[in-house]
Each structure stands twice: as structure tokens, then as C-alpha cells.
Design a protein around this motif. Structure first.
Motif, short mmCIF file in Angstrom:
data_model
loop_
_atom_site.label_atom_id
_atom_site.label_comp_id
_atom_site.label_asym_id
_atom_site.label_seq_id
_atom_site.Cartn_x
_atom_site.Cartn_y
_atom_site.Cartn_z
N ASP A 41 19.41 22.03 29.07
CA ASP A 41 20.27 22.69 30.05
C ASP A 41 20.42 21.87 31.33
OD1 ASP A 41 22.00 24.70 30.92
OD2 ASP A 41 20.38 25.82 31.88
N MET A 42 20.84 20.62 31.15
CA MET A 42 21.09 19.73 32.27
C MET A 42 22.25 18.82 31.92
SD MET A 42 17.46 17.71 31.79
CE MET A 42 17.64 16.66 33.18
N ASP A 43 22.68 17.96 32.82
CA ASP A 43 23.79 17.06 32.47
C ASP A 43 23.27 15.70 32.02
OD1 ASP A 43 23.50 15.37 34.80
OD2 ASP A 43 24.61 16.84 35.96
N ARG A 44 24.10 15.00 31.26
CA ARG A 44 23.70 13.72 30.70
C ARG A 44 23.35 12.71 31.78
NH1 ARG A 44 24.87 8.88 30.38
NH2 ARG A 44 26.83 9.17 31.46
N GLN A 45 24.08 12.73 32.87
CA GLN A 45 23.79 11.78 33.95
C GLN A 45 22.39 11.99 34.52
OE1 GLN A 45 26.55 13.71 33.79
NE2 GLN A 45 28.28 12.29 33.68
N ALA A 46 21.94 13.23 34.58
CA ALA A 46 20.59 13.51 35.07
C ALA A 46 19.55 12.93 34.11
CB ALA A 46 20.38 15.00 35.25
N VAL A 47 19.78 13.10 32.81
CA VAL A 47 18.87 12.51 31.81
C VAL A 47 18.83 11.00 31.99
CG1 VAL A 47 18.47 12.12 29.35
CG2 VAL A 47 19.14 14.39 30.15
N ASN A 48 19.99 10.40 32.16
CA ASN A 48 20.06 8.95 32.34
C ASN A 48 19.29 8.51 33.58
OD1 ASN A 48 21.71 6.49 33.67
ND2 ASN A 48 21.65 6.32 31.43
N ARG A 49 19.47 9.19 34.69
CA ARG A 49 18.78 8.83 35.94
C ARG A 49 17.26 8.95 35.78
NH1 ARG A 49 23.17 11.71 38.06
NH2 ARG A 49 21.88 13.57 38.28
N ILE A 50 16.82 9.97 35.06
CA ILE A 50 15.38 10.15 34.84
C ILE A 50 14.85 9.03 33.94
CG2 ILE A 50 13.63 11.64 33.75
CD1 ILE A 50 15.43 14.03 34.71
N GLU A 51 15.56 8.76 32.84
CA GLU A 51 15.10 7.70 31.93
C GLU A 51 15.08 6.33 32.61
OE1 GLU A 51 16.35 9.48 27.55
OE2 GLU A 51 17.30 7.64 28.25
N GLN A 52 16.00 6.09 33.52
CA GLN A 52 16.06 4.81 34.22
C GLN A 52 15.07 4.73 35.39
OE1 GLN A 52 17.95 2.15 33.29
NE2 GLN A 52 18.44 3.38 31.49
N GLY A 53 14.44 5.85 35.72
CA GLY A 53 13.49 5.87 36.82
C GLY A 53 14.15 5.98 38.18
N HIS A 54 15.43 6.34 38.21
CA HIS A 54 16.16 6.45 39.47
C HIS A 54 16.05 7.85 40.09
CE1 HIS A 54 17.79 2.51 38.90
NE2 HIS A 54 18.37 2.86 37.79
N ALA A 55 15.61 8.82 39.30
CA ALA A 55 15.49 10.19 39.79
C ALA A 55 14.04 10.65 39.63
CB ALA A 55 16.41 11.12 39.01
N SER A 56 13.62 11.50 40.53
CA SER A 56 12.30 12.08 40.49
C SER A 56 12.44 13.55 40.10
CB SER A 56 11.64 11.95 41.86
OG SER A 56 10.35 12.48 41.83
N PRO A 57 12.31 13.87 38.81
CA PRO A 57 12.56 15.23 38.35
C PRO A 57 11.48 16.21 38.81
CG PRO A 57 11.69 13.94 36.56
CD PRO A 57 11.91 12.99 37.71
N LYS A 58 11.90 17.45 39.00
CA LYS A 58 10.95 18.52 39.31
C LYS A 58 10.15 18.83 38.04
CE LYS A 58 13.74 20.74 42.83
NZ LYS A 58 14.33 21.99 43.30
N VAL A 59 9.02 19.45 38.23
CA VAL A 59 8.17 19.83 37.10
C VAL A 59 8.94 20.74 36.14
CG1 VAL A 59 6.08 21.06 36.43
CG2 VAL A 59 6.04 19.52 38.38
N ASP A 60 9.73 21.66 36.66
CA ASP A 60 10.50 22.56 35.80
C ASP A 60 11.43 21.78 34.88
OD1 ASP A 60 9.23 24.55 37.19
OD2 ASP A 60 11.03 25.30 38.19
N THR A 61 12.04 20.73 35.41
CA THR A 61 12.93 19.89 34.60
C THR A 61 12.14 19.17 33.52
OG1 THR A 61 14.43 19.59 36.47
CG2 THR A 61 14.57 17.97 34.68
N LEU A 62 10.98 18.65 33.86
CA LEU A 62 10.13 17.98 32.87
C LEU A 62 9.69 18.94 31.77
CD1 LEU A 62 7.96 15.71 35.18
CD2 LEU A 62 9.77 14.98 33.62
N ILE A 63 9.40 20.17 32.16
CA ILE A 63 9.01 21.19 31.17
C ILE A 63 10.16 21.45 30.22
CG2 ILE A 63 8.43 23.64 30.90
CD1 ILE A 63 6.80 23.34 33.55
N ARG A 64 11.39 21.56 30.74
CA ARG A 64 12.56 21.79 29.87
C ARG A 64 12.80 20.61 28.95
NH1 ARG A 64 15.46 23.19 34.60
NH2 ARG A 64 17.01 21.63 34.05
N ILE A 65 12.63 19.39 29.46
CA ILE A 65 12.81 18.20 28.62
C ILE A 65 11.76 18.17 27.51
CG2 ILE A 65 12.62 15.68 28.61
CD1 ILE A 65 13.93 15.73 31.42
#
Length: 78
Positions: A41-65
């Protein structure tokens, strides 16, 4: 980013490692970034930013992933 907001290099290295773990788990599950985003339940660009290390996801986001990948959260952040 203002100097006070700059993260130490070791933090950035860990953020990139988490992104690498997420990417590896996603590829192991044979999922595209788009499909993982849908499942988490997120957008593809957010997944890309997390995988590239450009974004610092919240714990809730990591739990959903982790749930979308059917992978223990600890495996993604080790």
C-alpha cells in the motif's frame, strides 16, 4: 539538506544495506517494485527510494514491506 540534518556516513551505509535487503527479498519473491508497492500500500517511487537508500522509511512502512514480502522484519534490517 542543512548540515544539522546530515546523517553520519555509517547511518547512510545502514540505510543502503536495508534497501539492499529489501531488494534481495523482493527479487527472491519474484516481485516487481510496482507489485511490492501495491502489496505494501505505497507507491513504486517510494519503494525505489527505499531500495536505493535515498529515503528513510518509518517503522510502519518497513512492517508493511516485510508483510508484503512474507519476510520477518528483522531479516530486512539486519
Amino acid at each position: 539538506m542543512p548540515p544539522s540534518d546530515r546523517q553520519p556516513d555509517w547511518v547512510l551505509a545502514h540505510r543502503r544495506a536495508i534497501g539492499d535487503h529489501i531488494r534481495a527479498a523482493r527479487l527472491q519473491a519474484n516481485l516487481t517494485q510496482e507489485r511490492l508497492a501495491e502489496l505494501a500500500d505505497m507507491d513504486r517511487q517510494a519503494v525505489n527510494r527505499i531500495e536505493q537508500g535515498h529515503a528513510s522509511p518509518k517503522v510502519d512502512t518497513l512492517i508493511r514491506i516485510a508483510a508484503a514480502l512474507d519476510t520477518p522484519l528483522a531479516d530486512l534490517v539486519r
